[in-house]
Scaffold this motif. Structure first.
Motif: not given
Length: 149
Positions: A32, A51, A55-56, A59, A62-63, A86, A90
């Motif tokens: 992250a 992507v 969305a990144m 991510t 989230l991470q 996740f 992935t």
């Protein structure tokens, strides 16, 4: 004698759960930070595989968020579940070209990490966690029910 052996076993388990949480969370927190510090380059690379930048960004959130939950042991089951799902997404979404050895390795790595996360979901964070420190009710291993979530 039996009681002292049980205490030692419990302390070892809690120490190993802490170590497991830290090791599992490290890859996500590091990634992250790496993605956020090089966002433009990472977004360009990810757009090549379809992507979008938003969305990144999700991510990264989230991470970092779930990684910190896991590392700190605060709602660790929730963080582990999110990261486990996740990893499965992935693995199947981005690393399913088994003709390339590197892709197969990433696929297997993602499955292994997901497995570790599911162990945390079932077992919980252990005694050395913020949940325990702040007095949240801990669910014994194997006793997780829908009412407990």
């Amino acid at each position: 004698m039996v009681r002292s052996i049980e205490m030692i076993r419990t302390r070892c388990e809690d120490g190993l759960l802490l170590l497991a949480r830290l090791l599992l969370s490290l890859i996500f927190i590091h990634e992250a930070i790496t993605l956020s510090t090089g966002f433009a380059a990472a977004a360009a690379a990810m757009s090549k595989v379809g992507v979008p930048a938003y969305a990144m960004a999700l991510t990264i959130v989230l991470q970092l968020g779930a990684g910190l939950l896991l590392a700190l042991g605060w709602h660790a089951r929730l963080g582990a579940l999110a990261l486990g799902l996740f990893c499965l997404a992935t693995a199947f979404g981005f690393h399913s070209d088994f003709t390339t050895r590197n892709e197969l390795l990433h696929f297997e790595k993602d499955l292994a990490i997901a497995g570790g996360m599911l162990v945390i979901v079932v077992r919980g964070a252990g005694a050395w966690s913020l949940d325990r420190l702040w007095g949240r009710r801990m669910i014994p291993a194997g006793r997780l029910t829908l009412e407990d979530r």
